[in-house]
Design a protein around this motif. Structure first.
Motif, mmCIF file in Angstrom:
data_model
loop_
_atom_site.group_PDB
_atom_site.id
_atom_site.type_symbol
_atom_site.label_atom_id
_atom_site.label_comp_id
_atom_site.label_asym_id
_atom_site.label_seq_id
_atom_site.Cartn_x
_atom_site.Cartn_y
_atom_site.Cartn_z
ATOM 1 N N ASN A 128 0.806 -1.228 0.000
ATOM 2 C CA ASN A 128 0.000 0.000 0.000
ATOM 3 C C ASN A 128 0.833 1.269 0.000
ATOM 4 N N ASP A 129 2.150 1.171 -0.101
ATOM 5 C CA ASP A 129 2.975 2.370 -0.244
ATOM 6 C C ASP A 129 2.768 2.972 -1.634
ATOM 7 N N ALA A 130 2.680 4.295 -1.690
ATOM 8 C CA ALA A 130 2.614 4.994 -2.978
ATOM 9 C C ALA A 130 4.043 5.227 -3.456
ATOM 10 N N VAL A 131 4.376 4.646 -4.603
ATOM 11 C CA VAL A 131 5.756 4.693 -5.086
ATOM 12 C C VAL A 131 5.781 5.106 -6.552
ATOM 13 N N LYS A 132 6.987 5.479 -6.982
ATOM 14 C CA LYS A 132 7.260 5.739 -8.390
ATOM 15 C C LYS A 132 8.514 4.956 -8.754
ATOM 16 N N ILE A 133 8.358 3.978 -9.662
ATOM 17 C CA ILE A 133 9.453 3.091 -10.055
ATOM 18 C C ILE A 133 9.548 3.088 -11.571
ATOM 19 N N ASP A 134 10.703 3.453 -12.084
ATOM 20 C CA ASP A 134 10.945 3.415 -13.525
ATOM 21 C C ASP A 134 9.854 4.167 -14.294
ATOM 22 N N GLY A 135 9.400 5.300 -13.729
ATOM 23 C CA GLY A 135 8.391 6.115 -14.387
ATOM 24 C C GLY A 135 6.956 5.692 -14.123
ATOM 25 N N HIS A 136 6.738 4.592 -13.397
ATOM 26 C CA HIS A 136 5.393 4.109 -13.098
ATOM 27 C C HIS A 136 5.034 4.469 -11.655
ATOM 28 N N GLU A 137 3.844 5.056 -11.483
ATOM 29 C CA GLU A 137 3.376 5.446 -10.158
ATOM 30 C C GLU A 137 2.178 4.600 -9.766
ATOM 31 N N GLY A 138 2.070 4.295 -8.472
ATOM 32 C CA GLY A 138 0.923 3.544 -7.998
ATOM 33 C C GLY A 138 1.138 3.029 -6.595
ATOM 34 N N LYS A 139 0.189 2.196 -6.152
ATOM 35 C CA LYS A 139 0.236 1.586 -4.829
ATOM 36 C C LYS A 139 0.840 0.180 -4.949
ATOM 37 N N VAL A 140 1.754 -0.157 -4.047
ATOM 38 C CA VAL A 140 2.402 -1.468 -4.080
ATOM 39 C C VAL A 140 1.403 -2.531 -3.635
ATOM 40 N N ILE A 141 1.261 -3.578 -4.456
ATOM 41 C CA ILE A 141 0.399 -4.706 -4.082
ATOM 42 C C ILE A 141 1.225 -5.813 -3.442
ATOM 43 N N GLU A 201 -6.391 1.806 -1.346
ATOM 44 C CA GLU A 201 -5.837 0.909 -0.334
ATOM 45 C C GLU A 201 -6.750 -0.290 -0.097
ATOM 46 N N ASP A 202 -8.065 -0.056 -0.125
ATOM 47 C CA ASP A 202 -9.002 -1.179 0.028
ATOM 48 C C ASP A 202 -8.865 -2.165 -1.131
ATOM 49 N N ILE A 203 -8.657 -1.639 -2.345
ATOM 50 C CA ILE A 203 -8.465 -2.528 -3.504
ATOM 51 C C ILE A 203 -7.192 -3.354 -3.335
ATOM 52 N N VAL A 204 -6.123 -2.693 -2.872
ATOM 53 C CA VAL A 204 -4.853 -3.403 -2.667
ATOM 54 C C VAL A 204 -5.010 -4.470 -1.592
ATOM 55 N N THR A 222 6.890 -10.443 -5.670
ATOM 56 C CA THR A 222 7.038 -11.867 -5.916
ATOM 57 C C THR A 222 8.494 -12.186 -6.217
ATOM 58 N N SER A 223 8.762 -13.451 -6.498
ATOM 59 C CA SER A 223 10.140 -13.851 -6.801
ATOM 60 C C SER A 223 10.588 -13.407 -8.179
ATOM 61 N N ARG A 224 9.701 -12.844 -8.977
ATOM 62 C CA ARG A 224 10.060 -12.401 -10.321
ATOM 63 C C ARG A 224 9.789 -10.913 -10.573
ATOM 64 N N ALA A 225 8.700 -10.371 -9.963
ATOM 65 C CA ALA A 225 8.314 -9.005 -10.310
ATOM 66 C C ALA A 225 7.685 -8.319 -9.106
ATOM 67 N N THR A 226 7.656 -6.988 -9.198
ATOM 68 C CA THR A 226 6.933 -6.155 -8.235
ATOM 69 C C THR A 226 5.644 -5.702 -8.903
ATOM 70 N N ILE A 227 4.524 -5.900 -8.237
ATOM 71 C CA ILE A 227 3.220 -5.589 -8.801
ATOM 72 C C ILE A 227 2.674 -4.360 -8.083
ATOM 73 N N ILE A 228 2.312 -3.345 -8.854
ATOM 74 C CA ILE A 228 1.732 -2.131 -8.272
ATOM 75 C C ILE A 228 0.396 -1.846 -8.947
ATOM 76 N N LEU A 229 -0.462 -1.150 -8.230
ATOM 77 C CA LEU A 229 -1.753 -0.715 -8.753
ATOM 78 C C LEU A 229 -1.644 0.768 -9.077
ATOM 79 N N ASN A 240 9.475 6.695 -2.806
ATOM 80 C CA ASN A 240 8.421 6.228 -1.908
ATOM 81 C C ASN A 240 7.740 7.451 -1.302
ATOM 82 N N TYR A 241 6.505 7.716 -1.747
ATOM 83 C CA TYR A 241 5.770 8.882 -1.265
ATOM 84 C C TYR A 241 5.154 8.648 0.110
ATOM 85 N N THR A 242 5.022 7.385 0.506
ATOM 86 C CA THR A 242 4.299 7.069 1.738
ATOM 87 C C THR A 242 5.217 7.040 2.951
#
Length: 437
Positions: free
Chosen positions: A233-246, A415-418, A249-256, A277-279
């Motif tokens: 549920n942290d609000a982040v910006k990674i490689d130009g993508h912004e969203g909430k961290v869901i 956050e409820d969706i996450v 995993t062992s392969r990828a980071t999934i954000i909403l 990390n905005y949160t």
């Protein structure tokens, strides 16, 4: 006197004959010794060949130290080895190698059959030892797997369950390798271990190059799970993508994303990218630009904007509100106004929008002109330009000065969706209670 002369003449005539007979006798003695030496040498060579496999059909003759070899061997290497072998025998002057390669099918197949029979009976004899080696292998593997299955001490040592599973996998692999070493040592075949390890190293290198990206992502997953640069549920910006961290995993980071889309970013990219990390810090700054006309008292406009934003109930007193002139435009002077909010309670976009509305109302009430940056040209029927009608000014008395709701409703809904996404049984390497870097 005559008798003595006759005796002397007879002796003179007999001396050459005796000398010749002595020479003949000496020559016969030398030839006999050479023959005995050749025979002894031939016997010695035959005895040597008799002790070696593959030379049963080779005959040896020796004359005056010259060895002649005849017969057949199974391959060319055996035939060529004869020269070096016999050349080391004392007294050999020369070697005539007339040995050829045998084409007898039965003779060529017999060594293979004999070797097969030998290996078979050796295997039968080794069966009890093989059984003991297999038993030892099973015991060592069982001990290793038993230790790996235990929750402690791995869950206490590892920072998260993912690292604990990796430690357990390492223990299992180490147990299998130790079991192989013990089994080979019982069988007396530890020399095979270096061959096995060498082959495993080559295979591992080839696989590593083939799945380099997968391995890179896996290693990045391990490091990210240890470092925990963000939490669910942290609000982040990674490689130009912004969203909430869901989840991680062992392969990828999934954000909403804030648009409601799922974004999967490879962990190798996450590990190498700049992560905002905005949160992590609950205080967050919002800003907006506004323009005032030339001739405006910039100090008064700056003070009015700051006091208006500072008076909003959702704006924090520390850090303080600030503003400054940014540029001289074609028709206005640009200003930037900033304020701080507690993003756990206040929505960033809602706060920014309400701050802009309140500053516009304050500027209208103070008579501060905010000119339009565009021009319009209207033509009448005669083809002459008419002045554009001035835009209607809002009635300031009718504009609501009440502060609108700026609660972080949208953020809480995301956050409820996450949280709903995280309730599903999927792999996740993030923990709320993990130590953040």
């Amino acid at each position: 006197m005559i008798f003595l002369r006759l005796l002397a003449l007879i002796l003179c005539l007999a001396t050459p004959v005796l000398a010749q007979e002595g020479t003949i006798t000496s020559g016969n003695g030398t030839n006999a010794e050479q023959g005995q030496a050749d025979a002894a040498m031939a016997t010695r060579i035959r005895d040597i060949l008799h002790e070696l496999d593959g030379y049963e059909d080779v005959t040896v003759t020796v004359k005056s130290g010259i060895v002649t070899l005849r017969g057949t061997t199974l391959d060319l290497a055996q035939s060529e080895a004869l020269v070096g072998l016999i050349g080391r025998v004392e007294g050999v002057v020369a070697i005539e190698n007339e040995v050829t390669i045998s084409t007898d099918v039965r003779r060529r197949l017999m060594p293979m059959v004999e070797r097969f029979q030998l290996r078979f009976w050796q295997g039968i004899a080794f069966l009890p030892l093989v059984g003991i080696a297999l038993f030892a292998f099973g015991i060592v593997v069982w001990i290793g797997f038993f230790i790996a299955r235990r929750k402690q001490p791995w869950d206490r040592i590892a920072p998260n369950a993912f690292i604990a599973d990796i430690l357990r996998a390492v223990i299992r692999i180490a147990a299998i390798i130790a079991a192989i070493v013990v089994a080979l040592d019982i069988l007396g075949a530890t020399a095979l271990l270096s061959t096995i390890l060498g082959a495993a190293g080559i295979i591992g290198l080839a696989i590593g190059f083939a799945v380099r990206d997968t391995v890179e992502n896996f290693i990045a997953s391990v490091l990210l799970s240890v470092r925990q640069p963000f939490a669910p549920n942290d609000a982040v910006k990674i490689d130009g993508h912004e969203g909430k961290v869901i989840r991680l995993t062992s392969r990828a980071t999934i954000i909403l994303s804030f648009d409601g889309n799922h974004i999967r970013i490879p962990n190798a990219t996450v590990f190498k990218s700049t992560v905002i990390n905005y949160t992590r810090n609950p205080e967050r700054r919002f800003d907006f630009d506004i323009g005032v006309g030339y001739g405006t008292d910039l100090a008064a406009a700056k003070l009015l904007a700051e006091e208006t934003v500072k008076g909003l109930p959702f704006v924090l007193t520390t850090p303080s509100v600030s503003s400054w002139t940014t540029e001289l435009g074609g028709s206005d002077v640009g200003m930037k106004v900033t304020g701080w909010i507690d993003q756990r309670e206040t929505g960033l976009l809602a706060a920014r929008s309400e701050a802009i509305r309140q500053v516009l109302i304050a500027f209208e009430e103070a008579g501060i002109e905010m000119p339009e940056p565009t021009y319009r040209l209207l033509m009448n029927e005669a083809g002459t330009a008419e002045p554009a009608p001035a835009p209607a000014k809002p009635n300031v008395a009718e504009v609501s000065h009440d502060v609108m709701n700026v609660e972080a409703t949208t953020e809480h809904e995301l956050e409820d969706i996450v949280d709903a996404e995280r309730d599903t049984e999927r792999q996740d390497l993030l923990r709320q209670d993990a130590t953040k870097e």
